[in-house]
Write a protein that holds these residues in place. Structure first.
Motif, PDB file in Angstrom:
ATOM      1  N   ASP A   1      -8.279   8.872  49.143  1.00  0.00           N
ATOM      2  CA  ASP A   1      -7.164   8.391  49.971  1.00  0.00           C
ATOM      3  C   ASP A   1      -7.105   9.276  51.206  1.00  0.00           C
ATOM      4  O   ASP A   1      -7.308  10.492  51.102  1.00  0.00           O
ATOM      5  CB  ASP A   1      -5.848   8.471  49.182  1.00  0.00           C
ATOM      6  N   ASP A   2      -6.840   8.671  52.368  1.00  0.00           N
ATOM      7  CA  ASP A   2      -6.759   9.494  53.576  1.00  0.00           C
ATOM      8  C   ASP A   2      -5.426  10.234  53.675  1.00  0.00           C
ATOM      9  O   ASP A   2      -5.298  11.153  54.482  1.00  0.00           O
ATOM     10  CB  ASP A   2      -6.998   8.656  54.842  1.00  0.00           C
ATOM     11  N   SER A   3      -4.463   9.865  52.862  1.00  0.00           N
ATOM     12  CA  SER A   3      -3.169  10.560  52.870  1.00  0.00           C
ATOM     13  C   SER A   3      -3.188  11.700  51.852  1.00  0.00           C
ATOM     14  O   SER A   3      -3.377  11.468  50.653  1.00  0.00           O
ATOM     15  CB  SER A   3      -2.043   9.585  52.542  1.00  0.00           C
ATOM     16  N   ARG A   4      -2.967  12.907  52.353  1.00  0.00           N
ATOM     17  CA  ARG A   4      -2.923  14.046  51.434  1.00  0.00           C
ATOM     18  C   ARG A   4      -1.780  13.908  50.447  1.00  0.00           C
ATOM     19  O   ARG A   4      -1.904  14.269  49.278  1.00  0.00           O
ATOM     20  CB  ARG A   4      -2.749  15.351  52.239  1.00  0.00           C
ATOM     21  N   ALA A   5      -0.652  13.388  50.936  1.00  0.00           N
ATOM     22  CA  ALA A   5       0.510  13.221  50.055  1.00  0.00           C
ATOM     23  C   ALA A   5       0.169  12.265  48.917  1.00  0.00           C
ATOM     24  O   ALA A   5       0.472  12.526  47.751  1.00  0.00           O
ATOM     25  CB  ALA A   5       1.695  12.689  50.853  1.00  0.00           C
ATOM     26  N   MET A   6      -0.493  11.157  49.253  1.00  0.00           N
ATOM     27  CA  MET A   6      -0.825  10.191  48.211  1.00  0.00           C
ATOM     28  C   MET A   6      -1.871  10.750  47.264  1.00  0.00           C
ATOM     29  O   MET A   6      -1.824  10.520  46.056  1.00  0.00           O
ATOM     30  CB  MET A   6      -1.303   8.878  48.861  1.00  0.00           C
TER      31      MET A   6
ATOM     32  N   ARG B   1      -2.145  13.801  46.402  1.00  0.00           N
ATOM     33  CA  ARG B   1      -1.439  14.713  45.503  1.00  0.00           C
ATOM     34  C   ARG B   1      -0.682  13.939  44.426  1.00  0.00           C
ATOM     35  O   ARG B   1      -0.645  14.343  43.267  1.00  0.00           O
ATOM     36  CB  ARG B   1      -0.471  15.589  46.298  1.00  0.00           C
ATOM     37  N   ILE B   2      -0.074  12.825  44.814  1.00  0.00           N
ATOM     38  CA  ILE B   2       0.700  12.032  43.846  1.00  0.00           C
ATOM     39  C   ILE B   2      -0.232  11.430  42.788  1.00  0.00           C
ATOM     40  O   ILE B   2       0.022  11.533  41.584  1.00  0.00           O
ATOM     41  CB  ILE B   2       1.497  10.920  44.577  1.00  0.00           C
TER      42      ILE B   2
ATOM     43  N   ASP C   1      -8.197   4.040  47.979  1.00  0.00           N
ATOM     44  CA  ASP C   1      -7.343   3.423  48.989  1.00  0.00           C
ATOM     45  C   ASP C   1      -8.194   2.435  49.792  1.00  0.00           C
ATOM     46  O   ASP C   1      -9.431   2.545  49.814  1.00  0.00           O
ATOM     47  CB  ASP C   1      -6.774   4.527  49.900  1.00  0.00           C
TER      48      ASP C   1
ATOM     49  N   ASN D   1      -7.392   1.202  53.326  1.00  0.00           N
ATOM     50  CA  ASN D   1      -7.461   1.527  54.753  1.00  0.00           C
ATOM     51  C   ASN D   1      -7.646   3.026  54.946  1.00  0.00           C
ATOM     52  O   ASN D   1      -6.710   3.804  54.763  1.00  0.00           O
ATOM     53  CB  ASN D   1      -6.177   1.070  55.461  1.00  0.00           C
ATOM     54  N   MET D   2      -8.845   3.404  55.317  1.00  0.00           N
ATOM     55  CA  MET D   2      -9.150   4.815  55.568  1.00  0.00           C
ATOM     56  C   MET D   2     -10.082   4.911  56.766  1.00  0.00           C
ATOM     57  O   MET D   2     -10.847   3.976  57.029  1.00  0.00           O
ATOM     58  CB  MET D   2      -9.848   5.430  54.337  1.00  0.00           C
ATOM     59  N   PRO D   3     -10.045   6.030  57.478  1.00  0.00           N
ATOM     60  CA  PRO D   3     -11.000   6.196  58.578  1.00  0.00           C
ATOM     61  C   PRO D   3     -12.404   6.462  58.031  1.00  0.00           C
ATOM     62  O   PRO D   3     -12.567   6.702  56.835  1.00  0.00           O
ATOM     63  CB  PRO D   3     -10.456   7.430  59.317  1.00  0.00           C
TER      64      PRO D   3
ATOM     65  N   SER E   1      -1.944  -0.152  49.541  1.00  0.00           N
ATOM     66  CA  SER E   1      -0.804  -0.974  49.980  1.00  0.00           C
ATOM     67  C   SER E   1      -1.286  -2.337  50.476  1.00  0.00           C
ATOM     68  O   SER E   1      -0.488  -3.178  50.876  1.00  0.00           O
ATOM     69  CB  SER E   1      -0.033  -0.260  51.091  1.00  0.00           C
TER      70      SER E   1
ATOM     71  N   LEU F   1       6.284  15.065  48.161  1.00  0.00           N
ATOM     72  CA  LEU F   1       5.287  15.985  47.586  1.00  0.00           C
ATOM     73  C   LEU F   1       5.795  16.671  46.313  1.00  0.00           C
ATOM     74  O   LEU F   1       5.004  17.220  45.553  1.00  0.00           O
ATOM     75  CB  LEU F   1       4.888  17.037  48.617  1.00  0.00           C
TER      76      LEU F   1
ATOM     77  N   ASP G   1       1.620  13.247  57.720  1.00  0.00           N
ATOM     78  CA  ASP G   1       0.910  12.569  56.631  1.00  0.00           C
ATOM     79  C   ASP G   1       1.885  11.817  55.717  1.00  0.00           C
ATOM     80  O   ASP G   1       1.666  10.657  55.374  1.00  0.00           O
ATOM     81  CB  ASP G   1       0.128  13.615  55.831  1.00  0.00           C
TER      82      ASP G   1
ATOM     83  N   LEU H   1      -4.349   1.801  60.643  1.00  0.00           N
ATOM     84  CA  LEU H   1      -4.089   3.108  60.041  1.00  0.00           C
ATOM     85  C   LEU H   1      -2.747   3.626  60.546  1.00  0.00           C
ATOM     86  O   LEU H   1      -2.362   3.363  61.692  1.00  0.00           O
ATOM     87  CB  LEU H   1      -5.198   4.094  60.406  1.00  0.00           C
TER      88      LEU H   1
END
Lengths: 129, 173
Positions: free
Chosen positions: A9-14, A16-17, A54, A56-58, A85, B90, B105, B130
């Protein structure tokens, strides 16, 4: 036996979850910020039982990653679960047709992930009891 | 030879794209946002549908949707609220000192999840961009925006589903 998961996932928060959820189920995890980074992990020899992906990622998106994994017979045993999503019906069909096994739409609960893992036979015994 | 017929279902080049009010209402946007909050921010995190003025120092995150309807889904709140949201998202994984990157983020992921579910309600096929974060979200048409104002932990937050401003200058062919 330890079950291994690669959380992409490109989101660090996601990341981590999802990682926290899977580790709560007894998984050993690694993370990648996009599809290419995940492929690099596989190429280095760390082949997981499960990839959560995920869409959508770069750099390399989730669908491209699914296609790349499915093109390599050596990674046939890897279970691919989209966690995204992207909830348009046509996109879900595309991902499953490309070789993803399961599809979880964000937002999700830990119970939803647990149910999918149970369906896939990837829930460690002590958690499923 | 088969002559193609026009069933009228396809949009003609000169047709204006649909207004957002024809496609989604405030109640749906509110429901999507609440679901995202419950799953990502916390099970006890309630959004109260009450408008309140945003503080001067705000942060926005947004995702673009491109398809039969083109526009953006924008979340805006005060910078302090964005910090609190990041910590809530988080949970125990939050570092002691949050960096700007952490906040961008987390806010981006919230916009991504809300935007993805908004996109699912709109006519497709569409492409979700994005997430981006900043103080100046893309301009939208005030008259072509579905906006929800809520309070989270007593602090104001807005969610806007807004058609691109370019629509104002569009001239039907």
């Amino acid at each position: 036996m330890t079950v291994r998961a690669l959380v992409i996932d490109d989101s660090r928060a996601m990341r981590r979850i999802v990682t926290g959820t899977l580790e709560g189920f007894g998984y050993e995890t690694r993370q990648a910020g996009h599809g290419q980074e995940a492929l690099d992990v596989l190429h280095e020899g760390w082949v997981p039982d499960l990839c959560t992906i995920d869409w959508n990622m770069p750099v390399m998106d989730g669908l491209q990653f699914v296609n790349a994994v499915r093109a390599n017979p050596g990674w046939r045993a890897v279970t691919l679960m989209m966690v995204t999503s992207e909830s348009e019906h046509g996109q879900i069909v595309r991902a499953l047709a490309a070789g993803a096994h399961e599809y979880v739409i964000k937002p999700f609960t830990a119970d939803a992930i647990r149910d999918k893992l149970a369906l896939l036979g990837l829930l460690p015994q002590e958690v499923s009891l | 030879m088969t002559v193609p017929t026009d069933s009228g279902e396809r949009r003609r080049a000169g047709d204006r794209p649909p207004a957002i009010a024809e496609l989604i209402d405030e109640a749906t946007v509110q429901e999507i946002t609440e679901q995202a909050w419950l799953a990502l921010v916390g099970e006890d995190e309630v959004l109260v549908p009450l408008p309140a003025p945003l503080p001067a120092d705000t942060l926005s995150s947004w995702v673009e949707i491109v398809g039969p309807w083109t526009g953006s889904v924008v979340l805006t709140c005060g910078r302090d609220t964005a910090l609190a949201l990041t910590r809530a998202l988080l949970r125990e994984h939050a570092p002691e000192v949050l960096e700007e990157e952490d906040v961008d983020d987390a806010m981006g992921e919230l916009a991504n999840v809300v935007g993805g579910n908004v996109k699912a309600v709109l006519p497709g096929p569409s492409v979700l961009g994005l997430p981006e974060t900043g103080t100046t979200p893309p301009p939208g048409r005030e008259a072509d925006t579905c906006r929800v104002d809520v309070l989270w932990r007593g602090e104001p937050l807005t969610v806007s589903v807004q058609s691109h401003a370019e629509r104002e200058n569009e001239v039907p062919l």
